[in-house]
Design a protein around this motif. Structure first.
Motif, short mmCIF file in Angstrom:
data_model
loop_
_atom_site.label_atom_id
_atom_site.label_comp_id
_atom_site.label_asym_id
_atom_site.label_seq_id
_atom_site.Cartn_x
_atom_site.Cartn_y
_atom_site.Cartn_z
N LEU A 1 8.36 2.58 -4.50
CA LEU A 1 7.78 4.03 -4.62
C LEU A 1 8.31 4.42 -5.92
O LEU A 1 8.89 4.30 -6.72
CB LEU A 1 8.39 4.92 -3.71
CG LEU A 1 8.04 4.29 -1.95
CD1 LEU A 1 8.93 5.05 -1.06
CD2 LEU A 1 6.62 4.50 -1.71
N ILE A 2 7.14 5.53 -6.50
CA ILE A 2 7.52 6.04 -7.59
C ILE A 2 7.17 7.51 -7.53
O ILE A 2 7.04 8.03 -6.17
CB ILE A 2 6.21 5.43 -8.78
CG1 ILE A 2 4.92 5.74 -8.23
CG2 ILE A 2 6.59 3.91 -9.09
CD1 ILE A 2 3.51 5.56 -9.12
N GLY B 1 0.55 -1.31 0.05
CA GLY B 1 0.19 0.00 -0.07
C GLY B 1 0.95 1.18 0.09
O GLY B 1 2.00 1.33 -0.03
N SER B 2 0.16 2.35 0.20
CA SER B 2 0.85 3.73 0.21
C SER B 2 1.21 4.05 1.68
O SER B 2 0.69 3.65 2.64
CB SER B 2 0.14 4.81 -0.54
OG SER B 2 -1.10 4.88 0.17
N ILE B 3 2.24 5.07 1.73
CA ILE B 3 2.55 5.80 2.76
C ILE B 3 1.38 6.99 3.31
O ILE B 3 0.94 7.67 2.40
CB ILE B 3 3.80 6.58 2.66
CG1 ILE B 3 4.76 5.66 2.11
CG2 ILE B 3 4.11 7.30 3.82
CD1 ILE B 3 6.12 6.14 2.10
N ILE C 1 11.93 5.88 -8.25
CA ILE C 1 11.87 7.13 -8.19
C ILE C 1 12.53 7.98 -9.50
O ILE C 1 13.54 7.61 -9.84
CB ILE C 1 12.33 7.79 -7.05
CG1 ILE C 1 11.57 7.18 -5.94
CG2 ILE C 1 12.30 9.45 -6.88
CD1 ILE C 1 12.28 7.59 -4.40
N ASN C 2 11.84 8.81 -10.02
CA ASN C 2 12.23 9.72 -11.32
C ASN C 2 12.48 11.19 -11.28
O ASN C 2 11.92 11.75 -10.09
CB ASN C 2 11.36 9.22 -12.51
CG ASN C 2 9.96 9.78 -12.21
OD1 ASN C 2 9.59 10.60 -11.67
ND2 ASN C 2 9.18 8.70 -12.71
N GLU D 1 3.44 7.23 -4.47
CA GLU D 1 4.55 8.25 -4.40
C GLU D 1 4.91 8.62 -2.87
O GLU D 1 3.98 8.56 -2.04
CB GLU D 1 4.13 9.83 -5.03
CG GLU D 1 3.77 9.39 -6.33
CD GLU D 1 3.31 10.91 -7.35
OE1 GLU D 1 3.26 11.88 -6.45
OE2 GLU D 1 3.38 10.96 -8.38
N ILE D 2 6.06 9.50 -2.75
CA ILE D 2 6.26 9.82 -1.42
C ILE D 2 5.44 10.98 -0.94
O ILE D 2 5.62 11.97 -1.86
CB ILE D 2 7.95 10.34 -1.32
CG1 ILE D 2 8.73 9.04 -1.65
CG2 ILE D 2 8.19 10.76 -0.05
CD1 ILE D 2 10.22 9.29 -1.61
#
Length: 877
Positions: free
Chosen positions: A714-715, A621-623, A738-739, A693-694
């Protein structure tokens, strides 16, 4: 004859009345004749009522004081005593009323009407807080006072030298008030009858002649000047000796005494001194021989100084009961001879020195000690046999003394009366015997960091504080099932070899505050009865083999501050009740387990959290974006260096304090923090399966010192506001997806000491900044489109410019550029010619120099006139 008899009886009654009056006519409340009704003087009664109006009596201690008919006699009021004959108030003493109930009576002011008590001899108002208000100087008019106690009253303003008018004073206690600097003690010698003086915490830093002043008090027996910032005496002030040599007690705790002159002054009282406290000064050099002449000295406190050299011969101090020399720089060897004449010695503290105790195994001490502290002295490798002779020890502290012997069997019979025992940080070997002893107390026992083996005997469950960590103990921990464990407050069994399951019998551990079973081989599930340990604040089960879920009963332990169950085989989802029920959590570490599912948003209710470590699980899941609710992490710094706990043992007269420690991954290695743990604010969600995403909200946690989101999925981009995390010392977002570019704000985090951005999809030039270029290139690798220092890969704009040779630079001329090499050459030549053409002439030609200065003066005058005319024109307009 009958008439003579009546006359004789009348004469005898009159003589008895005179005798009673000659003895002062004072009476105690408890000795009053209740059949005789006495009325106090109205003027004095009104003065006392005015005094009461200046107090805030929260608990109604002064309920007997009033204007009602049944309360008319002020001599019957609590704290008031009167003369039997005259009815005058002789004593106002509220010490018994407020000592047991601190802060129950507070003060606003002392009414000036108190001076109506002309006959007052005794005034005691200790611990009534007047909150910095001005000292009532009119007290200096109560000239019949013999006893004055205004300690802990927190009066402020200028120091009341008016007390020098109270020439009948025998007892004066003004300790722990809030007076400003004391300019001098010139008023003190007027109190020629003074026997007891306490001015503790009054600032006497500028009173260099204080010993001379004290010498002028011939009746003084007790002198207490704690924490007064006292300077060392000037030797010239010690020549005036006019005392009666009656000084018996001198307490100069925690001042600035730093040379031997204080010992010169004390030598004048060598025959009378019984109590001497010089704790916490800056005394250096060796312990002087003057102590050898103090035959009456019973209590000597020289701890926390800088005294050095060997311990002098104490054979003349035959009255000595307390000897405290802790935390100095003493060295040398102590033999039985040094202590052979100290037959009255009861308390001995030589700890934190470099002393060697070379005492023969057959030596029999002449004393029976109650407390022993020899920490960090050298007395091994054998266990000291002379301890076997001590039958009354209640406090035994011999940690880090180099004992590598087997714990003798007689030692446990010695401990029957011990309340505190510390043998930690030695190399003591062997197993616990099959103990069947019955301790007199619930002792505090520190046996950590030794080499003790075998099972833990059940008799130790009676301890109130038991630390057996860092040994080689084995077997089960079934001793916790003993009913005697109800008195256990602190239990540390970490770093041993205890095994099996934690027995499900913890319901009686209702007093347990700290439980550490880390680094053992315990298995099975965490017992559900852990939820009955309601007072627990620290729970550490790290590095065992626990399985299953966190028991839901744990939510009943609402006082929990620390939970560390890392490095186990726990599974299931992270419970929502962690953030709902355990609102006081500061440290929550679930790392290196098998927890799954997503991070519950309820974790955002942990407003006190400082360390949140869920690393090395299978969380997905996400943060959560609600991390901004973690208010402690959103604040910079921390007022406390450590994370401490205070608990009170019911049957003791004091409380206990312990500090937490925590072990976690820090900058690529496992680190343990304790003394500075309070400064560590970190979030570690690394090595999971987090996606998305962060969240930019994470940049509001400006108190974060470490953030690790590495090894996830994470992206997105690193938020441009990352530079808001100015407290960040360590940042790791490596091995994600991450980009985008590295935000330039990252280069503004001055404290950043560790950075890992490797193995992502970052691109563009690494922002220029001393921090980012200083990291090893390996922390940027795996980002194929990343360029610039410290990487060897150059960015496109730098490749286009390329390095140009010096000859090419000269021969080529960019038609679009105004500034060329010829421009720089012309500018340099022009500067040289212009400078030396003007300045050189002025330097070497006197006439030109005079003419130039004349020109400047004329120009100055012309400007002055023009400005003056312009001002006048503007004014006239």
């Amino acid at each position: 004859m009958q008439g003579r008899g009546r006359c004789f009886k009348l004469f005898l009654a009159f003589a008895l009345l005179l005798l009673q009056y000659a003895q002062g006519g004072e009476m105690d409340h408890n000795k009053r004749d209740t059949n005789v009704t006495r009325r106090c003087i109205e003027r004095e009664r009104q003065a006392l009522l005015a005094f009461k109006r200046g107090l805030v009596d929260k608990s109604d201690f002064l309920s007997s004081w009033g204007s009602e008919a049944q309360k008319q006699d002020c001599c019957r009021w609590v704290g008031v005593s009167c003369s039997n004959q005259t009815g005058h108030v002789l004593q106002l003493d509220l010490s018994d009323e407020v000592q047991s109930e601190f802060d129950k009576v507070q003060g606003k002011m002392i009414s000036p009407k108190l001076i109506e008590l002309h006959h007052l001899q005794h005034l005691a108002l200790p611990r009534i807080d007047f909150n910095g208000s001005q000292f009532p100087y009119f007290i200096g008019s109560l000239t019949n006072l013999r006893y004055l106690d205004l300690s802990w009253t927190h009066f402020g303003g200028k120091f009341p030298s008016q007390v020098g008018n109270l020439t009948n004073l025998v007892y004066l206690d003004l300790r722990y008030n809030s007076f400003t600097n004391v300019e001098n003690l010139d008023w003190l010698p007027r109190l020629s009858s003074l026997r007891y003086l306490d001015l503790s915490e009054a600032n006497l830093s500028n009173v260099f002649d204080w010993p001379e002043v004290v010498n002028k008090l011939p009746e003084l027996t007790n002198l207490t000047l704690k924490e007064c910032d006292l300077p060392s005496p000037i030797l010239s002030t010690l020549s005036y000796i006019n005392s009666s040599k009656s000084l018996a007690s001198v307490d100069l705790f925690y001042n600035r005494l730093n040379n031997s002159s204080i010992f010169v002054w004390l030598s004048n009282y060598s025959a009378s001194l019984v109590h001497l406290d010089l704790y916490g000064n800056l005394l250096a050099g060796s312990i002087p021989d003057v102590f050898g002449n103090m035959s009456s000295l019973a209590h000597l406190y020289l701890s926390n100084n800088q005294l050095e050299g060997s311990l002098p011969n104490l054979t003349n101090l035959s009255s000595l009961e307390d000897l405290f020399l802790r935390n100095n720089q003493l060295s040398g060897v102590i033999s039985g001879t040094h202590l052979s004449k100290l037959s009255k010695l009861r308390n001995l503290d030589l700890s934190s020195n470099s002393l060697v105790l070379d005492i023969h195994a057959d030596w029999i001490p002449p004393f029976q000690l109650h407390s022993i502290n020899l920490e960090s002295c050298k007395m091994g490798p054998h266990f000291p046999k002379w301890l076997q002779t001590q039958k009354n020890i209640s406090y035994l502290r011999i940690p880090n003394v180099g004992i590598s012997d087997i714990l003798p069997s007689w030692f446990w019979s010695l401990c029957l009366t011990v309340e505190y025992m510390d043998l930690a940080r030695n190399q003591i070997r062997g197993a616990f015997p099959n103990l069947t002893l019955e301790f007199s107390y619930s002792p505090e026992q520190h046996l950590s960091s030794n080499k003790l083996e075998g099972p833990i005997p059940s008799v130790l469950s009676k301890a109130s504080h038991l630390d057996l960590s860092n040994n080689k103990l084995s077997g089960s921990i079934s001793f916790l099932c003993s009913s005697a464990a109800i008195g256990l407050f602190f239990l540390n069994l970490s770093s041993n070899n205890v095994s099996g399951q934690v027995p499900d019998c913890l319901t009686h551990l209702e007093n347990l505050v700290m439980l550490d079973l880390s680094y053992n081989v315990l298995s099975g599930k965490i017992p559900t009865t852990i939820g009955y340990v309601f007072r627990i604040e620290t729970l550490k089960l790290r590095s065992n083999r626990f399985v299953g879920q966190l028991p839901s009963s744990l939510k009943n332990c609402t006082s929990l501050v620390v939970i560390d169950v890392g490095l186990n085989k726990l599974s299931g989802q992270i419970p929502e009740w962690l953030g709902v029920s355990l609102k006081y959590l500061v440290i929550l570490m679930l790392s290196s387990n098998h927890f799954n599912g997503s991070l519950p948003s309820q974790l955002c209710h942990l407003t006190h959290i400082q360390i949140l470590d869920f690393s090395m699980n299978i969380i997905s899941g996400s943060i959560p974006k609600c991390l901004t609710n973690l208010t402690t992490l959103a604040q910079k710094g921390n007022p406390s260096l450590n994370i401490s706990h205070y608990y009170v043992i019911s049957h003791r007269r004091w409380g206990k304090l312990y500090n937490d420690d925590a072990t976690f991954m820090w900058k690529g290695g496992m680190q343990t923090y304790k003394s500075t743990l309070g400064l560590v604010k970190r979030i570690d969600l690394s090595s999971n399966k987090l996606t998305g995403e962060i969240p930019s909200e994470i940049t509001q946690l400006v108190g974060l010192v470490s953030l690790n989101l590495s090894r996830n999925q994470l992206i997105g981009q690193i938020t441009p506001e990352i530079g808001n995390l100015q407290s960040l010392d360590s940042l790791d977002v490596s091995r994600n997806h991450i980009n985008g570019r590295i935000p330039t704000s990252l280069a503004r985090i001055d404290r950043l000491g560790f950075l890992d951005l490797s193995y992502n999809n970052l691109s563009g030039k690494i922002p220029v900044g001393t921090q980012l270029q200083g990291f090893d290139p390996s922390f940027y690798v795996g980002n194929l489109q990343l360029c610039g220092p410290p990487l060897k890969k150059m960015c496109a704009d730098e490749v286009e410019k390329g390095p140009r040779k010096h000859t090419d630079f000269i021969n080529q001329e960019d038609k679009d550029e105004l500034i060329t090499l010829g421009f720089y050459i012309s500018m340099g030549l022009g500067f040289v010619v212009g400078f030396w053409g003007v300045c050189g002439t002025l330097i070497f030609s006197r006439s030109w120099r005079y003419a130039y200065m004349k020109f400047l003066n004329g120009l100055n005058d012309w400007l002055f006139v023009r400005i003056a005319l312009l001002k006048r024109q503007l004014k006239d307009a």
